[in-house]
Design an enzyme around this catalytic site. Structure first.
Site, PDB file in Angstrom:
ATOM      1  N   HIS A   1     -97.666  35.512  31.010  1.00  0.00           N
ATOM      2  CA  HIS A   1     -96.468  35.291  31.844  1.00  0.00           C
ATOM      3  C   HIS A   1     -95.365  34.541  31.101  1.00  0.00           C
ATOM      4  O   HIS A   1     -94.243  34.435  31.597  1.00  0.00           O
ATOM      5  CB  HIS A   1     -96.831  34.575  33.152  1.00  0.00           C
ATOM      6  CG  HIS A   1     -97.189  33.127  33.002  1.00  0.00           C
ATOM      7  ND1 HIS A   1     -96.269  32.117  33.172  1.00  0.00           N
ATOM      8  CD2 HIS A   1     -98.357  32.519  32.706  1.00  0.00           C
ATOM      9  CE1 HIS A   1     -96.861  30.945  33.009  1.00  0.00           C
ATOM     10  NE2 HIS A   1     -98.133  31.158  32.717  1.00  0.00           N
TER      11      HIS A   1
ATOM     12  N   THR B   1    -116.296  40.037  36.383  1.00  0.00           N
ATOM     13  CA  THR B   1    -115.848  41.407  36.103  1.00  0.00           C
ATOM     14  C   THR B   1    -114.504  41.344  35.394  1.00  0.00           C
ATOM     15  O   THR B   1    -113.568  40.724  35.893  1.00  0.00           O
ATOM     16  CB  THR B   1    -115.696  42.197  37.425  1.00  0.00           C
ATOM     17  OG1 THR B   1    -116.966  42.189  38.080  1.00  0.00           O
ATOM     18  CG2 THR B   1    -115.241  43.616  37.170  1.00  0.00           C
TER      19      THR B   1
ATOM     20  N   ALA C   1    -103.336  30.278  30.289  1.00  0.00           N
ATOM     21  CA  ALA C   1    -103.497  29.337  29.186  1.00  0.00           C
ATOM     22  C   ALA C   1    -104.274  28.087  29.596  1.00  0.00           C
ATOM     23  O   ALA C   1    -104.994  27.504  28.784  1.00  0.00           O
ATOM     24  CB  ALA C   1    -102.132  28.956  28.637  1.00  0.00           C
ATOM     25  N   THR C   2    -104.149  27.671  30.847  1.00  0.00           N
ATOM     26  CA  THR C   2    -104.898  26.486  31.294  1.00  0.00           C
ATOM     27  C   THR C   2    -106.393  26.738  31.124  1.00  0.00           C
ATOM     28  O   THR C   2    -107.122  25.904  30.573  1.00  0.00           O
ATOM     29  CB  THR C   2    -104.566  26.157  32.773  1.00  0.00           C
ATOM     30  OG1 THR C   2    -103.170  25.882  32.863  1.00  0.00           O
ATOM     31  CG2 THR C   2    -105.355  24.973  33.278  1.00  0.00           C
TER      32      THR C   2
ATOM     33  N   GLN D   1     -96.465  28.337  24.147  1.00  0.00           N
ATOM     34  CA  GLN D   1     -95.006  28.421  24.083  1.00  0.00           C
ATOM     35  C   GLN D   1     -94.522  29.189  22.845  1.00  0.00           C
ATOM     36  O   GLN D   1     -93.328  29.428  22.708  1.00  0.00           O
ATOM     37  CB  GLN D   1     -94.380  27.014  24.090  1.00  0.00           C
ATOM     38  CG  GLN D   1     -94.447  26.325  25.438  1.00  0.00           C
ATOM     39  CD  GLN D   1     -93.562  26.985  26.500  1.00  0.00           C
ATOM     40  OE1 GLN D   1     -92.646  27.763  26.198  1.00  0.00           O
ATOM     41  NE2 GLN D   1     -93.846  26.705  27.757  1.00  0.00           N
TER      42      GLN D   1
ATOM     43  N   CYS E   1     -95.480  21.996  35.214  1.00  0.00           N
ATOM     44  CA  CYS E   1     -96.791  21.549  35.702  1.00  0.00           C
ATOM     45  C   CYS E   1     -96.856  20.056  35.970  1.00  0.00           C
ATOM     46  O   CYS E   1     -97.796  19.575  36.578  1.00  0.00           O
ATOM     47  CB  CYS E   1     -97.874  21.925  34.706  1.00  0.00           C
ATOM     48  SG  CYS E   1     -97.826  23.643  34.299  1.00  0.00           S
TER      49      CYS E   1
HETATM   50  N1  PLP Z   1     -99.723  25.147  27.558  1.00  0.00           N
HETATM   51  C1  PLP Z   1     -98.389  25.105  27.482  1.00  0.00           C
HETATM   52  C2  PLP Z   1     -97.740  24.593  26.223  1.00  0.00           C
HETATM   53  C3  PLP Z   1     -97.598  25.526  28.556  1.00  0.00           C
HETATM   54  O1  PLP Z   1     -96.268  25.478  28.471  1.00  0.00           O
HETATM   55  C4  PLP Z   1     -98.248  25.992  29.741  1.00  0.00           C
HETATM   56  C5  PLP Z   1     -97.449  26.397  30.916  1.00  0.00           C
HETATM   57  O2  PLP Z   1     -96.419  25.843  31.214  1.00  0.00           O
HETATM   58  C6  PLP Z   1     -99.639  26.015  29.759  1.00  0.00           C
HETATM   59  C7  PLP Z   1    -100.348  25.602  28.654  1.00  0.00           C
HETATM   60  C8  PLP Z   1    -100.391  26.492  30.983  1.00  0.00           C
HETATM   61  O3  PLP Z   1    -100.263  27.858  31.104  1.00  0.00           O
HETATM   62  P1  PLP Z   1    -100.775  28.674  32.384  1.00  0.00           P
HETATM   63  O4  PLP Z   1     -99.765  28.429  33.440  1.00  0.00           O
HETATM   64  O5  PLP Z   1    -100.833  30.085  31.956  1.00  0.00           O
HETATM   65  O6  PLP Z   1    -102.111  28.172  32.771  1.00  0.00           O
END
Ligand code: PLP
Length: 370
Positions: free
Chosen positions: A198, A234, A69-70, A178, A320
């Site tokens: 994940h 890839t 997601a990041t 989320q 994070c």
């Molecule tokens: N956005 C939200 C709302 C999250 O809770 C998280 C992870 O905690 C992320 C983004 C980042 O996800 P990823 O660890 O897959 O990069």
């Protein structure tokens, strides 16, 4: 061990291990290769994309697979701002965002974009009136997370999406990390949304940005053309196939799973409400999977340490930003620094049992509650 940190990440659904091994053996050809082996991988990815779209009830949206997601948030926010800056340089973001969204806007601000953060409200919801007042002639992007990772407060995305249709120049981005896999959402009025496998019992290292085909992005990674022009490299065929599989598994019996989580949450809240030194930071707009609590006079780090000694795992803030002094989101919603310093997140899954919740409450009672 009692795991109550499912919003940070989830254990992998056991069924995925055999599946991953099977598809890794079968689809090792590079999907960008024109020979039959490569095309078989490409075909499998296309089927997988069809499954994602069917599971999430998507229409003509495109899916760009990312590492998580990041990366999806970075691609959406920076990619959109860079590509569309000739139409305007004003961007709007909600005050309840995850660090991977906040950091993108900070980076764009340093580049000369104008970033406005919507005011926070005691209910934790974005107000349309605030949004309307903030929109300018040169606004090109509004980013509002589906639900905040610390408090679980679910935004009214439908109303925001409907409201933004009045502004065709503005793209609506939603960090849905989320929400996907836990609840059913209507994505029709959202231009781009991000998620990662994940968070719903999938493998780590795979996520996606779903976007309306009209939305154009600059890539954030330089390279050649691959599944899309916006994301080179890839394609990770086995991870991509495992993403659709985990999504399908997460959404099977979703109503029953939700109901189970709701019952456990109601039990937990009922038990904790009896104690004088407990304050709830999550509120009636929060999904039941996330319960955020402050226990006066214990800092969130102390609570986490004490529970850790009993092999009970919860989060302080989002994983994070765990080393920051206090939660900016709890502070913004409650306006109370003490609560922001002591808030911790209990996240519940359909896998959580009543016995686990009872044991968790017993442990809190013995150590911390008055
Ligand atoms: N956005 C939200 C709302 C999250 O809770 C998280 C992870 O905690 C992320 C983004 C980042 O996800 P990823 O660890 O897959 O990069």
């Amino acid at each position: 061990m009692i795991y109550l940190d499912y919003s940070a990440t989830t254990p992998v659904d056991e069924r995925l291990f055999d599946y991953f091994s099977l598809v890794s053996k079968e689809y090792y050809g590079n999907p960008n290769s024109k020979h039959r082996l490569g095309q078989a991988s490409l075909h499998a990815i296309k089927e997988s994309t069809r499954l994602v779209k069917a599971t999430l009830n998507l229409k003509d949206q495109e899916i760009i697979y990312t590492s998580g997601a990041t990366e999806a948030n970075n691609l959406a926010i920076k990619g959109y701002a860079h590509k569309n800056q000739s139409s305007g340089k004003h961007l709007i973001v909600s005050p309840y965002e995850h660090s991977s969204v906040v950091a993108c806007f900070s980076a764009l601000e340093k580049e000369g974009f104008l970033v406005d953060v919507l005011p926070s409200r005691p209910d934790g919801l974005v107000s349309l009136k605030d949004l309307e007042e903030m929109i300018q002639e040169d606004t090109i992007l509004v980013s509002i997370g589906a639900l905040n990772s610390e408090l679980g407060i679910l935004q009214d995305l439908k109303s925001i999406g409907e409201f933004l249709t009045k502004y065709p120049k503005i793209a609506f981005h939603v960090d849905a990390t989320q929400a996907v896999g836990k609840i059913v959402l209507d994505y029709d009025l959202i231009d781009m949304f991000s998620f990662a496998a994940h968070k719903f019992y999938g493998l780590k290292g795979i996520g996606a940005l779903v976007k309306n085909p009209k939305i154009k992005l600059d890539p954030i990674i330089s390279g050649g053309s691959s599944l899309s022009n916006e994301r080179s490299g890839t394609p990770a065929t086995s991870l991509i196939l495992s993403l659709s599989k985990s999504l399908e598994l997460a959404y099977s019996n979703i109503e029953q799973k939700y109901e189970h989580v709701l019952q456990l949450k109601n039990y937990l809240v009922g038990e904790l409400s009896r104690f004088e030194n407990v304050y709830f930071n999550s509120n009636s707009n929060s999904i039941p999977h996330i319960v955020n609590v402050s226990i006066f006079d214990y800092s969130s780090v102390e609570v986490q340490r004490i529970l850790n000694n009993h092999e009970i795992y919860v989060s302080t803030q989002s994983a994070c930003v765990a080393n920051q002094g206090y939660s900016h989101v709890i502070y913004r919603v409650t306006g109370d620094e003490k609560r922001a310093k002591s808030g911790f997140r209990i996240s519940i899954s359909y896998k959580t049992t009543l016995d686990e919740i009872i044991e968790f409450v017993d442990c809190l009672r013995g150590e911390l509650l008055k």
